[in-house]
Structure formats: structure tokens, C-alpha cells
Design a protein around this motif. Structure first.
Motif, PDB file in Angstrom:
ATOM      1  N   LYS A  61     -11.853   6.051  -1.322  1.00 14.69           N
ATOM      2  CA  LYS A  61     -12.326   4.808  -0.699  1.00 14.69           C
ATOM      3  C   LYS A  61     -13.030   5.108   0.618  1.00 14.69           C
ATOM      4  O   LYS A  61     -12.792   6.143   1.252  1.00 14.69           O
ATOM      5  N   PRO A  94      -6.050   4.453  -3.298  1.00 15.23           N
ATOM      6  CA  PRO A  94      -6.849   5.571  -2.775  1.00 15.23           C
ATOM      7  C   PRO A  94      -6.647   5.798  -1.281  1.00 15.23           C
ATOM      8  O   PRO A  94      -6.245   4.885  -0.568  1.00 15.23           O
ATOM      9  N   CYS A 119       0.862  -1.189   0.000  1.00 13.31           N
ATOM     10  CA  CYS A 119       0.000   0.000   0.000  1.00 13.31           C
ATOM     11  C   CYS A 119       0.893   1.232   0.000  1.00 13.31           C
ATOM     12  O   CYS A 119       1.977   1.218   0.589  1.00 13.31           O
ATOM     13  N   GLN A 120       0.399   2.301  -0.639  1.00  7.15           N
ATOM     14  CA  GLN A 120       1.210   3.543  -0.713  1.00  7.15           C
ATOM     15  C   GLN A 120       1.407   4.181   0.655  1.00  7.15           C
ATOM     16  O   GLN A 120       2.392   4.879   0.884  1.00  7.15           O
ATOM     17  N   ASP A 121       0.450   3.945   1.571  1.00  3.96           N
ATOM     18  CA  ASP A 121       0.656   4.473   2.927  1.00  3.96           C
ATOM     19  C   ASP A 121       1.463   3.451   3.712  1.00  3.96           C
ATOM     20  O   ASP A 121       0.926   2.437   4.158  1.00  3.96           O
ATOM     21  N   GLY A 130      -5.007   5.466   7.655  1.00  9.08           N
ATOM     22  CA  GLY A 130      -6.457   5.290   7.501  1.00  9.08           C
ATOM     23  C   GLY A 130      -7.010   4.351   8.551  1.00  9.08           C
ATOM     24  O   GLY A 130      -8.039   4.630   9.179  1.00  9.08           O
ATOM     25  N   CYS A 131      -6.327   3.242   8.755  1.00  7.20           N
ATOM     26  CA  CYS A 131      -6.810   2.300   9.777  1.00  7.20           C
ATOM     27  C   CYS A 131      -6.497   2.827  11.173  1.00  7.20           C
ATOM     28  O   CYS A 131      -7.263   2.591  12.114  1.00  7.20           O
ATOM     29  N   ARG A 191       0.975  -5.243   7.591  1.00 12.39           N
ATOM     30  CA  ARG A 191       2.404  -5.377   7.311  1.00 12.39           C
ATOM     31  C   ARG A 191       3.211  -5.425   8.596  1.00 12.39           C
ATOM     32  O   ARG A 191       3.473  -4.398   9.210  1.00 12.39           O
ATOM     33  N   CYS A 212      -5.778  -2.537   8.805  1.00 14.05           N
ATOM     34  CA  CYS A 212      -6.351  -2.916   7.511  1.00 14.05           C
ATOM     35  C   CYS A 212      -5.882  -4.306   7.076  1.00 14.05           C
ATOM     36  O   CYS A 212      -4.984  -4.879   7.678  1.00 14.05           O
ATOM     37  N   TRP A 213      -6.446  -4.779   5.961  1.00 12.19           N
ATOM     38  CA  TRP A 213      -6.005  -6.081   5.419  1.00 12.19           C
ATOM     39  C   TRP A 213      -4.512  -6.040   5.082  1.00 12.19           C
ATOM     40  O   TRP A 213      -3.854  -7.080   5.105  1.00 12.19           O
ATOM     41  N   ALA A 214      -3.991  -4.845   4.770  1.00 12.98           N
ATOM     42  CA  ALA A 214      -2.563  -4.719   4.427  1.00 12.98           C
ATOM     43  C   ALA A 214      -1.762  -4.721   5.725  1.00 12.98           C
ATOM     44  O   ALA A 214      -1.173  -3.715   6.119  1.00 12.98           O
ATOM     45  N   GLY A 262      -9.076   0.051  -1.574  1.00 10.66           N
ATOM     46  CA  GLY A 262      -8.061   0.601  -0.685  1.00 10.66           C
ATOM     47  C   GLY A 262      -6.894  -0.354  -0.514  1.00 10.66           C
ATOM     48  O   GLY A 262      -7.091  -1.557  -0.355  1.00 10.66           O
ATOM     49  N   GLY A 263      -5.707   0.197  -0.560  1.00 11.28           N
ATOM     50  CA  GLY A 263      -4.499  -0.607  -0.368  1.00 11.28           C
ATOM     51  C   GLY A 263      -3.962  -1.248  -1.629  1.00 11.28           C
ATOM     52  O   GLY A 263      -2.832  -1.732  -1.631  1.00 11.28           O
ATOM     53  N   GLY A 275      -0.873   1.833   8.590  1.00  8.37           N
ATOM     54  CA  GLY A 275      -1.223   3.059   7.864  1.00  8.37           C
ATOM     55  C   GLY A 275      -2.160   3.977   8.626  1.00  8.37           C
ATOM     56  O   GLY A 275      -2.795   3.580   9.607  1.00  8.37           O
ATOM     57  N   GLY A 307     -11.303   1.671   7.207  1.00  4.03           N
ATOM     58  CA  GLY A 307      -9.923   1.251   7.498  1.00  4.03           C
ATOM     59  C   GLY A 307      -9.492   0.126   6.570  1.00  4.03           C
ATOM     60  O   GLY A 307      -8.666  -0.697   6.942  1.00  4.03           O
ATOM     61  N   CYS A 308     -10.064   0.106   5.373  1.00  2.00           N
ATOM     62  CA  CYS A 308      -9.797  -0.946   4.381  1.00  2.00           C
ATOM     63  C   CYS A 308     -10.072  -2.328   4.951  1.00  2.00           C
ATOM     64  O   CYS A 308      -9.179  -3.174   5.065  1.00  2.00           O
TER      65      CYS A 308
HETATM   66  S1  SF4 Z   1      -4.568  -0.552   3.165  1.00  2.00           S
HETATM   67 FE1  SF4 Z   1      -6.020   1.116   3.413  1.00  2.00          FE
HETATM   68  S2  SF4 Z   1      -6.094   1.631   5.603  1.00  2.00           S
HETATM   69 FE2  SF4 Z   1      -4.278   0.397   5.185  1.00  2.00          FE
HETATM   70  S3  SF4 Z   1      -2.723   1.906   4.950  1.00  2.00           S
HETATM   71 FE3  SF4 Z   1      -3.435   1.354   2.931  1.00  2.00          FE
HETATM   72  S4  SF4 Z   1      -5.025   2.817   2.402  1.00  2.00           S
HETATM   73 FE4  SF4 Z   1      -4.652   2.999   4.604  1.00  2.00          FE
END
Ligand code: SF4
Ligand code: LMR
Length: 511
Positions: A419, A394, A62-64, A144-145, A278, A274-276, A442-443, A142, A186-187
Motif C-alpha cells: 500500500k 498490507p 488493522c494488523q499493526d 505506518g502513520c 483506535r 490513519c483512518w484506523a 491499508g488497514g 500504527g 499513512g492510510c
Molecule cells: S491502518 Fe494503515 S497506517 Fe494505520 S496501522 Fe494499519 S496499516 Fe498502518
């Protein structure tokens, strides 16, 4: 220390680009639970593909790339000052290599430090232990979450669930409410770490610490093991689904820890990831600084791409519309919630700083009939001075709710992509002005970066790389209409139906 720094760079790169096997297993399992062709199944296919692309490209999932948070255990006498220095250097280098986005922003001036270093960034916690090796764990969570984290002070009154008392059943209600209030923003589908007790600060630390547990471990405290199982079952009946599109999987993991509290305080702190998800870890030889072993990499798990073809076939049967700016009001009015839109041509990124700025200022670019993408990409400049997109999914759109409607009208913007959806103010503006909101996955930062053919230019670089306005030429950028110009919002619908489902869990379960 040079070798230790190299090991840290490897750990950061691995964490940002390779999702651990236990997380992959959870996502693969979620995919099997969704019916082919549904919005949730399509999103999970995109997510699975994105995870694989990130691994192949050695680029951010993910970019974040979040707030780098290290938990380190050292043998007695190890030089923590030197280790900290080496970690800082590795963080700056990883940013330069595009493995991390420049994510450290001065809270007073808004200036991005550009190298992920600054007061409070990165977060490093040291602890000593008796072993003769160093252990470094890293989580990249990230923003968002992080925004969907929540802390409850018991007793309290909860929407849909009523009174939550100072007991295990009150805790149960708080956790279910935490999943509900996150919706898809939060994806989702997400993982939660829960801290029962502590104070406001240590409660959150405990919650985040739970995220270092493996998804498939079993809580050693029997009542918490039972509560974790219960939450997994109940939360997945809320129908929020991947990205908040509705569906059978809302939560992928729940880990609960407990600490003592003060007599007057009873906090339940929830860290939403989020699902990402990491996180990675290594053990390190304290003499050579070399990595001995990875902590969350004990098996190879390939992402399940098998249902992607079937899902795509069904997608073709859906109403799929191709749009290219400038877009007319008539084109927008023909769209409705559920349509899949494929974007070609030019779009412009814009997020928090830009939206605030555009309220009182003109824009350097003509946005009439145009498309705004809520996105803060990872960008790298080559030797010839040309920009390249390394990751570009997004960001959460709801933060722009105070501005979006007005800005759309002021500049004639027809399409907003982001998103998690937006609120009633934006929905009203879409109706009045003739606009549409598209939800991207998202992600899925590699998946979308792949759709970007060229970076046409950039403005407002003073806002920093993630917040600047990037002019992107895209091809085949797919997103779903979740808010249309006729007053329909999938987000409002899912929010309402999930609240009704939440209310079914109001009766006590743990006495
Ligand atoms: S996967 Fe979604 S919530 Fe997690 S960091 Fe990326 S954009 Fe933000
Ligand atoms: O900052 C971003 O790019 C995304 C953020 O993590 C979000 O989920 O909104």
C-alpha cells in the motif's frame, strides 16, 4: 489488582477491535462524499466492511496494533507501580489472545520480544488528579502513520507553499504541508493532532495528546477553532483521497493544541493517524478495579454499508483480471493502472527484514512468477500446531524501495502487493522486468484475512512473526493496479496534482 488487570485487558481488546462512534461518523460521512464506483468509494466500502468485521470477530481492525500508549489519571496515593505491572500483564495476555500483534522489536538486535513488552514498550504516562476515580485512555497508533508524523521549525521554506513565518499563518502552512507529504502512505483519510510550541519532545507529545480529543468537539481557543475548520476544508481540496487514490476526502479530523515555547524555538509538530483511529478510554473504580464507564462509546453507530452493492456493481464493469501464480510476463504486460486484479492461489509475505536479507542471500522458496505481499500479519497457533491468520492487511511499501526492483529481477517475482505505492526505482524495474504493483486497502486486515484459505507454511521465523515469510493460499484477494509495466504510476500522478493544488494555498489567510 486482578480485576484492574482484567479491566485493562478489556480496554486493550476494545481499542484494537472496535472503532469509536465519533470516528465511525467521520468515515461514514466521507463515504457519502465520494462518487459510487470510484477507487476512493470502493476503498471506503472495504474499510467500512472491515470495521464491521473486526467488531463481529473481536479481532484487530488493522494488523499493526501500534505502540500501546496509555494516559492515566489517578487519585492521590494510588499505587502506580502495581498498576503498571497489571498493565504489562494485560498487554502480554492481549498479545497471546491475538488482540495485539507482537510489535516490540529490539532496535539493536532486531529480535521481537513476542509479548509487546520491552524497554519503552508500552508507553504509560501517569498524572494525579483530585477525583476519586481512575481514568485510563489508550491509543494504538500504527507504525505506518507514525512514520508520517512531521515536525517543522519556523521560519521555514515549504514545498509548494513558500515561506512559513513565526505566526498563525506559518502554522497553517505547516499543517497543510503535513497532510500533503503524508500522501496515502499513512492510510488516508487520516486524522491529525497538531502541537504548536513546546520543545521537540513536548511538541510531539502535545500533538499526540490532541488525538484523544473527540472528532466532533470544538476547540475552546477561538483562533484555533477557526484554524481547525479552515484546515478541514483546505486539506480536503488537495485531492489525495482515500489510500492516495485521489478523491474528495483526505482528512477526517484536525485537532490543534498550543503550549509556550522558548524564544529561540517555534515548533509545529504534527501527529498523523490513519483512518484506523483506535483510541478508547475508561473510568475505573479505584477500590474494585472495575470499569465504570467507557469514554468514547456514548452512542451506537453502525458502519454505512449501503453503497457497497452499487459500488461493487460498477467495479464489475471495470477491467477485472484473475491472476494465479506462476504468472507470465505476458499476463503482466496486459495490465494497466486502474485494473482490478483478483488473486487466487499462493502468495508470500515479505517485509523489511526479508527484503534486506534477500539482497545478499538465496530464498528457500521458488519465487519465479510469484507474488510478494508486503504484510506483517497477526498469527495464532492452535493446539494442533496449525497457524491461523487473525489479521493481514498490507504494510507501507515505500520502505522496500531500495531493494524491491533488484529483488524482483533476481527471483523472477511478477507481482508486488502493498500500500501507498513505490518510487521511481521500482517503477523502472517493473518496466524492464515485466512486473506490476498492486495496492491493497491499508488497514483492511479482517477483510484480507478472510481471503486467506490456508497457511501453507512459514520460513524465516527468526525475523519474528510480523517479519517472517508466510506462505498463504488465498481466494478472491482483490487489489488495484497502481503501478504498471508501462511506466505509469497513480501515486506519481496524485503526488504531482496534489502539489499543484497545495500551491493554491500559498497566499496568507491568517494575518
Ligand atoms: S491502518 Fe494503515 S497506517 Fe494505520 S496501522 Fe494499519 S496499516 Fe498502518
Ligand atoms: O506494520 C504494519 O503492518 C503496517 C504499518 O502500520 C504501515 O502502515 O506500514
Amino acid at each position: 489488582m486482578e480485576k484492574f488487570k482484567e479491566s485493562m485487558l478489556q480496554l486493550i481488546t476494545e481499542t484494537s477491535t472496535y472503532l469509536p462512534p465519533d470516528v465511525r461518523v467521520a468515515i461514514n460521512a466521507a463515504k457519502l462524499k465520494e462518487d459510487a464506483g470510484t477507487r476512493s468509494a470502493l476503498s471506503l466500502s472495504t474499510i467500512a466492511r472491515n470495521i464491521q468485521m473486526a467488531e463481529e470477530n473481536v479481532s484487530p481492525i488493522c494488523q499493526d496494533t501500534g505502540m500501546p500508549t496509555f494516559e492515566i489519571k489517578t487519585p492521590v496515593g494510588a499505587n502506580q507501580i502495581e498498576m503498571k505491572k497489571a498493565i504489562h500483564e494485560a498487554i502480554a495476555e492481549a498479545t497471546k489472545q491475538g488482540k495485539l500483534r507482537s510489535n516490540s522489536v529490539d532496535s539493536l538486535t532486531g529480535v521481537n520480544s513476542g509479548n509487546n513488552l520491552g524497554p519503552g514498550t508500552p508507553v504509560i504516562h501517569f498524572e494525579q488528579w483530585e477525583k476519586d476515580e481512575i481514568e485510563v485512555k489508550l491509543i494504538l497508533k500504527g507504525g505506518g502513520c507514525e512514520n508520517k508524523n512531521i515536525q517543522y521549525s519556523l521560519p521555514t521554506e515549504l514545498e509548494g507553499l513558500g515561506k512559513a513565518g513565526r505566526d498563525l499563518d506559518g502554522v497553517r502552512k505547516c499543517i497543510l504541508h503535513a497532510v500533503y507529504q503524508a500522501q496515502g502512505q499513512g492510510c488516508s483519510a487520516g486524522f491529525i493532532g497538531v502541537g504548536i510550541g513546546g520543545d521537540r519532545t513536548s511538541g510531539y507529545a502535545l500533538a499526540k495528546h490532541q488525538l484523544f480529543r473527540r472528532v466532533d468537539d470544538v476547540n475552546p481557543i477561538p483562533e484555533l477553532a477557526q484554524l481547525e475548520d479552515y484546515i478541514m476544508e483546505a486539506a480536503n481540496k488537495l485531492g489525495i483521497g482515500t489510500m492516495g487514490f485521489g478523491g474528495n476526502t483526505t482528512l477526517l479530523g484536525c485537532k490543534i493544541g498550543v503550549e509556550n515555547r522558548l524564544p529561540a524555538s517555534f515548533f509545529v509538530s504534527v501527529a498523523y493517524n490513519c483512518w484506523a483511529f483506535r483510541r478508547q478510554g475508561v473510568t475505573i473504580d479505584p477500590v474494585t478495579g472495575e470499569i465504570k464507564q467507557y469514554l468514547y462509546k456514548d452512542q451506537e453507530v453502525a458502519m454505512d454499508l449501503s453503497t457497497a452493492a452499487a459500488a461493487e456493481e460498477k467495479q464489475e464493469a471495470r477491467n477485472e483480471i484473475v491472476l494465479e501464480a506462476p504468472i507470465t510476463e505476458e499476463q503482466i504486460r496486459s495490465l494497466k493502472v486502474g485494473d482490478v486484479v483478483i488473486i487466487n492461489g499462493l502468495m508470500h509475505t515479505g517485509r523489511d527484514a526479508l527484503h534486506k536479507y534477500l539482497m545478499d542471500n538465496d530464498c528457500v522458496t521458488d519465487l519465479n512468477g510469484g507474488i510478494i505481499y508486503h504484510c506483517g500479519p497477526v498469527m495464532l497457533k492452535d493446539e494442533a500446531g496449525e497457524w491461523h491468520v487473525k489479521a493481514a492487511g498490507p504494510t507501507t511499501s515505500i520502505r522496500e524501495e531500495p531493494y524491491q526492483g533488484e529483488i524482483m529481477k533476481k527471483f523472477g517475482i511478477r507481482v508486488v502487493i502493498g500500500k501507498g505505492g513505490m518510487g521511481p526505482k521500482t517503477l523502472q524495474a517493473l518496466k524492464e522486468h515485466g512486473g506490476v504493483y498492486l495496492n491493497a486497502i491499508g488497514g483492511a486486515a479482517q477483510y484480507y484475512a478472510d481471503c486467506i484459505e490456508k497457511v501453507e507454511g512459514v520460513d524465516y521465523m527468526e525475523f519474528g512473526i510480523p517479519e517472517a515469510m508466510w506462505h498463504l493460499r488465498v481466494k478472491g484477494f482483490a487489489a488495484i493496479v497502481t503501478m504498471d509495466s508501462h511506466g505509469n504510476s497513480l501515486h506519481a500522478d496524485v503526488s504531482k496534482s496534489s502539489l499543484e493544488k497545495l500551491a493554491q494555498f500559498a497566499e496568507p489567510v491568517f494575518k
